[in-house]
Design an enzyme around this catalytic site. Structure first.
Site, PDB file in Angstrom:
ATOM      1  N   HIS A 220       0.802  -1.231   0.000  1.00 58.74           N
ATOM      2  CA  HIS A 220       0.000   0.000   0.000  1.00 58.74           C
ATOM      3  C   HIS A 220       0.833   1.279   0.000  1.00 58.74           C
ATOM      4  O   HIS A 220       0.432   2.282  -0.574  1.00 58.74           O
ATOM      5  CB  HIS A 220      -0.999   0.020   1.176  1.00 58.74           C
ATOM      6  CG  HIS A 220      -0.356   0.092   2.531  1.00 58.74           C
ATOM      7  ND1 HIS A 220       0.060  -1.029   3.212  1.00 58.74           N
ATOM      8  CD2 HIS A 220      -0.053   1.148   3.324  1.00 58.74           C
ATOM      9  CE1 HIS A 220       0.590  -0.657   4.367  1.00 58.74           C
ATOM     10  NE2 HIS A 220       0.544   0.655   4.460  1.00 58.74           N
ATOM     11  N   ASP A 221       1.987   1.263   0.643  1.00 58.11           N
ATOM     12  CA  ASP A 221       2.798   2.492   0.743  1.00 58.11           C
ATOM     13  C   ASP A 221       4.009   2.494  -0.187  1.00 58.11           C
ATOM     14  O   ASP A 221       4.930   3.293   0.000  1.00 58.11           O
ATOM     15  CB  ASP A 221       3.281   2.679   2.187  1.00 58.11           C
ATOM     16  CG  ASP A 221       2.261   3.423   3.046  1.00 58.11           C
ATOM     17  OD1 ASP A 221       1.394   4.128   2.485  1.00 58.11           O
ATOM     18  OD2 ASP A 221       2.342   3.304   4.280  1.00 58.11           O
ATOM     19  N   LYS A 224       5.681   5.592  -1.494  1.00 63.96           N
ATOM     20  CA  LYS A 224       6.530   6.480  -0.682  1.00 63.96           C
ATOM     21  C   LYS A 224       7.951   6.575  -1.231  1.00 63.96           C
ATOM     22  O   LYS A 224       8.692   7.476  -0.852  1.00 63.96           O
ATOM     23  CB  LYS A 224       6.548   6.004   0.778  1.00 63.96           C
ATOM     24  CG  LYS A 224       5.287   6.402   1.562  1.00 63.96           C
ATOM     25  CD  LYS A 224       5.389   5.984   3.026  1.00 63.96           C
ATOM     26  CE  LYS A 224       4.145   6.395   3.816  1.00 63.96           C
ATOM     27  NZ  LYS A 224       4.174   5.820   5.189  1.00 63.96           N
ATOM     28  N   HIS A 249       1.812   9.868  -2.284  1.00 65.52           N
ATOM     29  CA  HIS A 249       2.307   8.483  -2.290  1.00 65.52           C
ATOM     30  C   HIS A 249       1.230   7.497  -2.758  1.00 65.52           C
ATOM     31  O   HIS A 249       1.550   6.445  -3.292  1.00 65.52           O
ATOM     32  CB  HIS A 249       2.874   8.075  -0.924  1.00 65.52           C
ATOM     33  CG  HIS A 249       1.870   7.715   0.125  1.00 65.52           C
ATOM     34  ND1 HIS A 249       1.205   8.635   0.896  1.00 65.52           N
ATOM     35  CD2 HIS A 249       1.403   6.509   0.543  1.00 65.52           C
ATOM     36  CE1 HIS A 249       0.389   8.019   1.738  1.00 65.52           C
ATOM     37  NE2 HIS A 249       0.484   6.723   1.553  1.00 65.52           N
ATOM     38  N   HIS A 275      -6.109   3.631  -0.147  1.00 65.73           N
ATOM     39  CA  HIS A 275      -6.004   3.289   1.275  1.00 65.73           C
ATOM     40  C   HIS A 275      -6.084   4.496   2.212  1.00 65.73           C
ATOM     41  O   HIS A 275      -6.160   4.325   3.427  1.00 65.73           O
ATOM     42  CB  HIS A 275      -4.763   2.439   1.572  1.00 65.73           C
ATOM     43  CG  HIS A 275      -3.459   3.180   1.566  1.00 65.73           C
ATOM     44  ND1 HIS A 275      -2.809   3.526   0.398  1.00 65.73           N
ATOM     45  CD2 HIS A 275      -2.677   3.648   2.560  1.00 65.73           C
ATOM     46  CE1 HIS A 275      -1.685   4.150   0.695  1.00 65.73           C
ATOM     47  NE2 HIS A 275      -1.579   4.254   2.007  1.00 65.73           N
ATOM     48  N   HIS A 276      -6.060   5.725   1.664  1.00 69.83           N
ATOM     49  CA  HIS A 276      -6.288   6.909   2.516  1.00 69.83           C
ATOM     50  C   HIS A 276      -7.614   7.596   2.218  1.00 69.83           C
ATOM     51  O   HIS A 276      -7.855   8.709   2.689  1.00 69.83           O
ATOM     52  CB  HIS A 276      -5.133   7.905   2.404  1.00 69.83           C
ATOM     53  CG  HIS A 276      -3.885   7.409   3.085  1.00 69.83           C
ATOM     54  ND1 HIS A 276      -3.796   7.241   4.455  1.00 69.83           N
ATOM     55  CD2 HIS A 276      -2.678   7.037   2.580  1.00 69.83           C
ATOM     56  CE1 HIS A 276      -2.586   6.783   4.768  1.00 69.83           C
ATOM     57  NE2 HIS A 276      -1.885   6.642   3.644  1.00 69.83           N
ATOM     58  N   ASP A 304      -3.995  -0.763   8.408  1.00 74.45           N
ATOM     59  CA  ASP A 304      -2.860   0.172   8.363  1.00 74.45           C
ATOM     60  C   ASP A 304      -2.908   1.150   9.535  1.00 74.45           C
ATOM     61  O   ASP A 304      -1.902   1.376  10.209  1.00 74.45           O
ATOM     62  CB  ASP A 304      -2.889   0.929   7.026  1.00 74.45           C
ATOM     63  CG  ASP A 304      -1.712   1.881   6.866  1.00 74.45           C
ATOM     64  OD1 ASP A 304      -0.596   1.544   7.329  1.00 74.45           O
ATOM     65  OD2 ASP A 304      -1.899   2.960   6.264  1.00 74.45           O
TER      66      ASP A 304
HETATM   67  P1  C2E Z   1       1.566   6.074   8.420  1.00 79.01           P
HETATM   68  O1  C2E Z   1       2.473   6.448   9.521  1.00 79.01           O
HETATM   69  O2  C2E Z   1       1.652   4.659   7.899  1.00 79.01           O
HETATM   70  O3  C2E Z   1       0.112   6.311   8.908  1.00 79.01           O
HETATM   71  C1  C2E Z   1      -1.001   5.782   8.242  1.00 79.01           C
HETATM   72  C2  C2E Z   1      -2.268   6.415   8.737  1.00 79.01           C
HETATM   73  O4  C2E Z   1      -2.455   6.070  10.126  1.00 79.01           O
HETATM   74  C3  C2E Z   1      -2.279   7.924   8.698  1.00 79.01           C
HETATM   75  O5  C2E Z   1      -2.624   8.413   7.424  1.00 79.01           O
HETATM   76  C4  C2E Z   1      -3.364   8.240   9.709  1.00 79.01           C
HETATM   77  O6  C2E Z   1      -4.641   7.981   9.181  1.00 79.01           O
HETATM   78  C5  C2E Z   1      -3.101   7.186  10.775  1.00 79.01           C
HETATM   79  N1  C2E Z   1      -2.209   7.751  11.809  1.00 79.01           N
HETATM   80  C6  C2E Z   1      -0.882   7.594  11.914  1.00 79.01           C
HETATM   81  N2  C2E Z   1      -0.421   8.249  13.009  1.00 79.01           N
HETATM   82  C7  C2E Z   1      -1.494   8.831  13.593  1.00 79.01           C
HETATM   83  C8  C2E Z   1      -1.695   9.635  14.767  1.00 79.01           C
HETATM   84  O7  C2E Z   1      -0.744   9.959  15.502  1.00 79.01           O
HETATM   85  N3  C2E Z   1      -2.955  10.023  15.029  1.00 79.01           N
HETATM   86  C9  C2E Z   1      -4.016   9.685  14.249  1.00 79.01           C
HETATM   87  N4  C2E Z   1      -5.267  10.099  14.600  1.00 79.01           N
HETATM   88  N5  C2E Z   1      -3.884   8.940  13.150  1.00 79.01           N
HETATM   89  C10 C2E Z   1      -2.646   8.520  12.817  1.00 79.01           C
HETATM   90  P2  C2E Z   1      -2.217   9.908   7.037  1.00 79.01           P
HETATM   91  O8  C2E Z   1      -2.542  10.838   8.147  1.00 79.01           O
HETATM   92  O9  C2E Z   1      -2.853  10.168   5.728  1.00 79.01           O
HETATM   93  O10 C2E Z   1      -0.653   9.870   6.873  1.00 79.01           O
HETATM   94  C11 C2E Z   1      -0.027   9.213   5.794  1.00 79.01           C
HETATM   95  C12 C2E Z   1       1.428   9.097   6.053  1.00 79.01           C
HETATM   96  O11 C2E Z   1       1.989  10.393   6.185  1.00 79.01           O
HETATM   97  C13 C2E Z   1       1.789   8.394   7.357  1.00 79.01           C
HETATM   98  O12 C2E Z   1       1.779   7.019   7.185  1.00 79.01           O
HETATM   99  C14 C2E Z   1       3.176   8.963   7.628  1.00 79.01           C
HETATM  100  O13 C2E Z   1       4.153   8.333   6.839  1.00 79.01           O
HETATM  101  C15 C2E Z   1       3.048  10.389   7.137  1.00 79.01           C
HETATM  102  N6  C2E Z   1       2.702  11.296   8.230  1.00 79.01           N
HETATM  103  C16 C2E Z   1       1.466  11.634   8.645  1.00 79.01           C
HETATM  104  N7  C2E Z   1       1.539  12.520   9.652  1.00 79.01           N
HETATM  105  C17 C2E Z   1       2.853  12.764   9.864  1.00 79.01           C
HETATM  106  C18 C2E Z   1       3.589  13.614  10.783  1.00 79.01           C
HETATM  107  O14 C2E Z   1       3.024  14.323  11.595  1.00 79.01           O
HETATM  108  N8  C2E Z   1       4.949  13.599  10.697  1.00 79.01           N
HETATM  109  C19 C2E Z   1       5.592  12.811   9.810  1.00 79.01           C
HETATM  110  N9  C2E Z   1       6.919  12.841   9.791  1.00 79.01           N
HETATM  111  N10 C2E Z   1       4.950  11.992   8.940  1.00 79.01           N
HETATM  112  C20 C2E Z   1       3.596  11.974   8.973  1.00 79.01           C
HETATM  113 FE    FE Z   2      -0.190   5.346   3.160  1.00 77.96          FE
HETATM  114 FE    FE Z   3       1.321   2.071   6.320  1.00 81.05          FE
END
Ligand code: C2E
Ligand code: FE
Ligand code: FE
Ligand code: SIN
Ligand code: SIN
Ligand code: SIN
Ligand code: SIN
Length: 362
Positions: A220-221, A224, A249, A275-276, A304
Site C-alpha cells: 500500500h505504501d 513512498k 504516495h 487506502h487513505h 494500516d
Molecule cells: P503512516 O504512519 O503509515 O500512517 C497511516 C495512517 O495512520 C495515517 O494516514 C493516519 O490515518 C493514521 N495515523 C498515523 N499516526 C497517527 C496519529 O498519531 N494520530 C491519528 N489520529 N492517526 C494517525 P495519514 O494521516 O494520511 O498519513 C499518511 C502518512 O503520512 C503516514 O503514514 C506517515 O508516513 C506520514 N505522516 C502523517 N503525519 C505525519 C507527521 O506528523 N509527521 C511525519 N513525519 N509523517 C507523517
Molecule cells: Fe499510506
Molecule cells: Fe502504512
C-alpha cells in the site's frame, strides 16, 4: 465402472488443491479403495535429512526413517518396485514400524515416485490386500500408474510452494524499498497484510482471495519511494505543504503497480490508490466515499491505521491497544467502514497474536 469413477474423481479433485497434506490424504484414501488395500502410505524423501517421511499413515502421526531402511528404503534406493507376499520373511522389512503402530503387516506392494526429471522423490505403497492373500500384477500396474500421477501432482505443489515463497519474499522486500529513509518497519508491512487476511477470512472469502489481499496490502505504501527523504523521515509534524506532497504516495503507488497483468498487481494498485480514502468522503486523493472505495482498500485502511497507531514513529509514541480500539470505534462511519471495524474488533485475539509474532525490535 467404479474404478473409472474413482480415477476421474482423483483428477478433478487434485488439480484444485495446492495443499500437499490434502493431496496426500485424498490420494491415499482413493488408492486404498482402488486397490482394496487396508493401508496406503506415501513416503516423501526429505532432502535435508535423507529420510523418508509420511504424514498419512491412517491415524498414526508422522513416521520417519532413513531413506535406505526397510522395504520402502530399498524401493527408494533401487527405483525397483517390490511386491512382497510375506513381509516378515523379507530380510529388509523394517519391523519397527509395526512395533510402533501395533499393526500387523502381511503383504506390501511398493513403487517409486519419480518426478519428470527421473529423480525419485519418494515411495508409494499399499499394505495388506483385503480381498486376496497378495497383490496381483494388475494391482501393480494400477499403483504404478497412480504413482506417476501422484508424483506429478506432488511435484507441482512443491514447485508452487517454492514460487509462492519467492514471490512473498520479493513483495516484502520491494514494499520496504524505502526502508533506509522511512521509519516504517518491514514487520509493519507484513502485519498489515496478515491483519487484512484475518478480516478477509472473517468475511468468508475463498483461500486464494485471502492469499491475494495478504500479499497486496503490504504494497500500500510502495509509492513512498517517490517522496523526498526530508519529508519521509521528518521527526516532527508535517507542515500543510509537506503533507500535500506526502499525500501523493497513493497515486505514485498506483502508477508503479497498475498496468500489470496479474490479479495481484491490479489489486495492489487499487489498494495503494484508495487506502487513505475515508468512509465519509473526506479522505484523499479522490474523495471517494463508502462503497465507492473498494472493499479491499477499506480493509487495508483499518489494518494500516491500527498498526500505525500501535507502533512508535519518530513523530509520535505508540498508542495502547485500548486507546487504538477506541479511536477506531470513534471514527467508524467517518474514517472507516463500520462493518470492517466490527470484524476487526471481533477478531482482535488473532490480530494481537500477529502483532506479537511480528513485533518490532527497538
Ligand atoms: P503512516 O504512519 O503509515 O500512517 C497511516 C495512517 O495512520 C495515517 O494516514 C493516519 O490515518 C493514521 N495515523 C498515523 N499516526 C497517527 C496519529 O498519531 N494520530 C491519528 N489520529 N492517526 C494517525 P495519514 O494521516 O494520511 O498519513 C499518511 C502518512 O503520512 C503516514 O503514514 C506517515 O508516513 C506520514 N505522516 C502523517 N503525519 C505525519 C507527521 O506528523 N509527521 C511525519 N513525519 N509523517 C507523517
Ligand atoms: Fe499510506
Ligand atoms: Fe502504512
Ligand atoms: C518397510 O518399508 O519395511 C515397512 C513399511 C511399513 O510397514 O509401512
Ligand atoms: C510485485 O510488485 O512485487 C509483484 C507484482 C506482481 O506479481 O504482479
Ligand atoms: C465489494 O466491494 O466487493 C462489494 C461488497 C462491499 O462493497 O461491501
Ligand atoms: C490523521 O490523519 O492524523 C487523523 C485521521 C483520523 O483518524 O481521522
Amino acid at each position: 465402472m467404479e474404478k473409472l469413477r474413482l480415477l476421474l474423481k482423483i483428477s478433478s479433485e487434485m488439480t484444485k488443491d495446492r495443499d500437499i497434506r490434502k493431496i496426500l490424504t485424498k490420494l491415499t484414501s482413493i488408492t486404498k479403495q482402488l486397490l482394496e488395500a487396508d493401508r496406503c502410505s506415501i513416503f516423501l524423501n526429505d532432502e535435508k535429512t535423507q529420510e523418508l517421511w509420511t504424514i498419512v499413515a491412517d491415524g498414526v502421526k508422522e513416521i520417519r526413517f532413513p531413506n535406505d531402511k526397510g522395504i520402502a528404503g530399498e524401493v527408494f534406493q533401487t527405483k525397483w518396485s517390490l511386491n512382497i507376499k510375506n513381509a516378515y520373511d523379507y530380510p529388509k522389512f523394517n519391523k519397527e514400524i509395526d512395533k510402533k503402530t501395533g499393526y500387523y503387516t502381511k503383504n506390501i506392494l511398493a513403487v517409486p515416485l519419480v518426478n519428470h526429471l527421473g529423480d525419485t522423490i519418494g515411495v508409494f505403497q499399499v499394505i495388506n490386500k483385503l480381498t486376496a492373500d497378495t497383490f496381483t500384477k494388475s494391482d501393480f500396474e494400477l499403483l504404478d500408474h497412480l504413482a506417476m500421477y501422484a508424483a506429478s501432482n506432488i511435484e507441482n505443489v512443491i514447485l508452487y510452494e517454492k514460487l509462492r515463497k519467492a514471490q512473498e519474499d520479493v513483495i516484502y522486500k520491494l514494499s520496504h524499498a524505502t526502508a533506509y529513509k522511512d521509519p516504517e518497519t518491514k514487520n509493519h508491512i507484513i502485519r498489515v497484510g496478515l491483519y487484512s487476511a484475518v478480516i478477509a477470512k472473517a468475511l468468508g472469502w475463498r483461500d486464494d482471495k485471502v492469499e491475494l489481499i495478504k500479499l497486496a496490502a503490504p504494497m500500500h505504501d510502495i509509492g513512498k519511494v517517490g517522496i523526498p527523504d526530508k519529508i519521509l523521515n521528518k521527526p516532527d509534524k508535517l507542515t500543510d505543504d509537506e503533507f500535500e506532497i506526502m499525500k501523493k504516495h497513493t497515486e505514485y503507488g498506483y502508477d508503479i503497480l497498475h498496468g500489470g497483468d496479474s490479479e495481484l498487481s491490479k489489486l495492489a494498485a487499487i489498494i495503494s490508490l484508495e487506502h487513505h480514502e475515508k468512509w465519509d468522503g473526506s479522505g484523499y486523493p479522490n474523495h471517494k466515499k463508502a462503497k465507492e472505495i473498494s472493499l479491499e482498500a477499506r480493509i487495508t485502511t483499518v489494518s494500516d491505521v491500527f498498526d500505525a497507531l500501535t507502533s512508535e514513529r519518530p513523530y509520535k509514541k505508540a498508542w495502547s491497544i485500548e486507546d487504538t480500539m477506541k479511536e477506531l470505534q470513534r471514527t467508524a462511519g467517518s474514517h472507516f467502514d463500520p462493518e470492517i471495524v466490527k470484524l476487526f474488533e471481533r477478531n482482535i485475539d488473532k490480530i494481537l497474536e500477529i502483532k506479537k509474532e511480528y513485533y518490532d525490535e527497538h
